[in-house]
Design a protein around this motif. Structure first.
Motif, PDB file in Angstrom:
ATOM      1  N   VAL A 224       0.831  -1.205   0.000  1.00  0.00           N
ATOM      2  CA  VAL A 224       0.000   0.000   0.000  1.00  0.00           C
ATOM      3  C   VAL A 224       0.864   1.252   0.000  1.00  0.00           C
ATOM      4  CG1 VAL A 224      -1.772   1.304   1.245  1.00  0.00           C
ATOM      5  CG2 VAL A 224      -1.887  -1.187   1.165  1.00  0.00           C
ATOM      6  N   GLY A 225       1.917   1.237   0.839  1.00  0.00           N
ATOM      7  CA  GLY A 225       2.754   2.423   1.005  1.00  0.00           C
ATOM      8  C   GLY A 225       3.340   2.940  -0.289  1.00  0.00           C
ATOM      9  N   GLU A 226       3.790   2.004  -1.156  1.00  0.00           N
ATOM     10  CA  GLU A 226       4.419   2.453  -2.402  1.00  0.00           C
ATOM     11  C   GLU A 226       3.420   3.045  -3.391  1.00  0.00           C
ATOM     12  OE1 GLU A 226       4.429  -2.152  -2.444  1.00  0.00           O
ATOM     13  OE2 GLU A 226       4.676  -0.509  -1.020  1.00  0.00           O
ATOM     14  N   LYS A 227       2.137   2.820  -3.151  1.00  0.00           N
ATOM     15  CA  LYS A 227       1.110   3.357  -4.051  1.00  0.00           C
ATOM     16  C   LYS A 227       0.341   4.515  -3.427  1.00  0.00           C
ATOM     17  CE  LYS A 227       0.451  -1.002  -6.515  1.00  0.00           C
ATOM     18  NZ  LYS A 227      -0.508  -2.025  -6.994  1.00  0.00           N
ATOM     19  N   LEU A 228       0.787   4.946  -2.260  1.00  0.00           N
ATOM     20  CA  LEU A 228       0.039   5.959  -1.520  1.00  0.00           C
ATOM     21  C   LEU A 228      -0.044   7.278  -2.275  1.00  0.00           C
ATOM     22  CD1 LEU A 228      -1.456   6.037   1.156  1.00  0.00           C
ATOM     23  CD2 LEU A 228       0.579   7.011   2.209  1.00  0.00           C
ATOM     24  N   ASP A 229       1.053   7.709  -2.883  1.00  0.00           N
ATOM     25  CA  ASP A 229       1.042   8.971  -3.625  1.00  0.00           C
ATOM     26  C   ASP A 229       0.055   8.923  -4.793  1.00  0.00           C
ATOM     27  OD1 ASP A 229       2.924  10.089  -1.961  1.00  0.00           O
ATOM     28  OD2 ASP A 229       4.625   9.456  -3.196  1.00  0.00           O
ATOM     29  N   ASN A 230       0.036   7.806  -5.501  1.00  0.00           N
ATOM     30  CA  ASN A 230      -0.918   7.652  -6.609  1.00  0.00           C
ATOM     31  C   ASN A 230      -2.351   7.636  -6.103  1.00  0.00           C
ATOM     32  OD1 ASN A 230       1.117   7.523  -8.535  1.00  0.00           O
ATOM     33  ND2 ASN A 230       1.305   5.304  -8.403  1.00  0.00           N
TER      34      ASN A 230
END
Length: 361
Positions: A224-230
């Motif tokens: 989840v963390g790596e896609k948070l900005d998107n």
């Protein structure tokens, strides 16, 4: 190629056609069911978003009303002392979820309702919430923080008020306790399953029904963390990922309009797509059974045709060898083969009689 082999080929062709039709039907049903499941999950998340957004707006109403009242007072030219202004704040602070109501203005006043007057010790104009209200020109919300007195998560709703000529005069700040998030996040589920997340714009995890702690970093959640900005950029959507335990999850998310928080729900894909797995199994069984039925029926039909034809062939061979005393063939059907068998029997009888008369002559 014999008749039996031709029927086997026909059965194979029909089976292939049946398989193609069934597979096409399966993928059509799969797409429709997948879309329905995804829409249901997104609808659940959107429902929780509306609940949260409505609750925040309701809690901000006293702050906005107080700011509107201050605007009317400033424009009227009436003057009140600090005790009177504090009385006005008491009306807005009657909500149990509002920890504190504070008035700040351009003179440097810092007047809270529940605490002593901090004017002269604390300058409201230097507080981030004051500058935020002045810049926004409307009711806005601050970043979430932990209350020093209660240890609860708190978000401040701030609203500006104005004087003559719409000149900015100050702001009202209401500190809203967010204990309700602990309860609401437990409701973020899909048919009783799933983990709910409420994430602030800064990436802080405000509440979760999972194992993470409040105010921890949502970026540390694997998958989840790596896609948070998107997620913050798109505002809403869904995607699949593999969590830290190796379980495939479907995560749907949306944004709370008032605060920009993300409300997300992660559900195991095995649970979400269980109906699709059953659908795949049902279609697979139907394809196999249908194929076997087609082949079996074709072979049975071929046998029913071949058997009397083989009998006719044997009878004709006997007659060709001069054996006219063979028994008549039984007529087992009323179709063309039965008619041909009946005609063959009549021909055999007439031939036997003709040869007998010739012998007598």
């Amino acid at each position: 190629m014999g008749i039996k082999q031709k029927f086997i080929v026909l059965a194979g062709i029909v089976g292939v056609i049946l398989t193609i039709v069934s597979v096409t039907g399966y993928f059509t049903a799969y797409d429709n069911l997948s879309e329905a499941v995804n829409e249901e999950i997104v609808a659940n998340v959107n429902k929780e978003r509306e609940v949260m957004d409505g609750w925040l707006k309701e809690k901000a109403k006293p702050v906005t009303s107080q700011a509107d009242l201050m605007t009317e007072i400033e424009k009227s030219g009436m003057e009140f002392d600090n005790e009177d202004l504090k009385t006005f704040l008491s009306v807005a602070a009657s909500d149990k979820d509002i920890q504190e109501m504070t008035r700040g203005d351009e003179t440097g006043m810092f007047l809270p309702f529940n605490s002593p007057d901090e004017t002269g010790k604390t300058d409201a104009r230097k507080r981030p919430w004051y500058a935020q209200a002045r810049e926004a020109g409307k009711t806005v919300y601050t970043e979430v923080y932990t209350s020093k007195s209660t240890g609860d998560l708190v978000v401040s709703a701030v609203a500006p008020f104005y004087g003559e000529g719409n000149q900015f005069k100050g702001a009202i700040c209401g500190d809203i306790t967010l204990t309700v998030l602990k309860e609401q996040v437990q409701n973020i589920k899909y048919r009783g399953e799933g983990i709910g997340y409420i994430i602030e714009k800064t990436g802080k995890l405000l509440a979760t029904s999972g194992k993470e702690q409040p105010m921890s970093e949502a970026r540390d959640i694997k998958g989840v963390g790596e896609k948070l900005d998107n997620m913050f950029q798109s505002g809403s959507g869904y995607f699949t990922y593999t969590d830290g335990d190796g379980v495939d999850q479907l995560l749907a998310y949306t944004t709370v309009p008032t605060t920009g928080w993300l409300i997300a729900m992660a559900v195991p894909t095995d649970f979400v797509f269980a109906p699709i797995q059953r659908l795949r199994m049902i279609y697979g069984v139907l394809i196999v059974i249908g194929f076997l039925l087609v082949v079996g029926m074709c072979l049975s039909f071929a046998q029913r045709i071949i058997k009397p034809i083989v009998a006719l062939e044997g009878q004709a061979s006997q007659l060709a060898d001069g054996n006219l005393r063979v028994d008549k063939l039984p007529v087992t059907s009323e179709d063309e083969i039965g008619s041909m068998t009946q005609a063959f029997n009549i021909m055999q009888e007439h031939l036997h009689g003709l040869i007998g008369r010739m012998a007598s002559t």
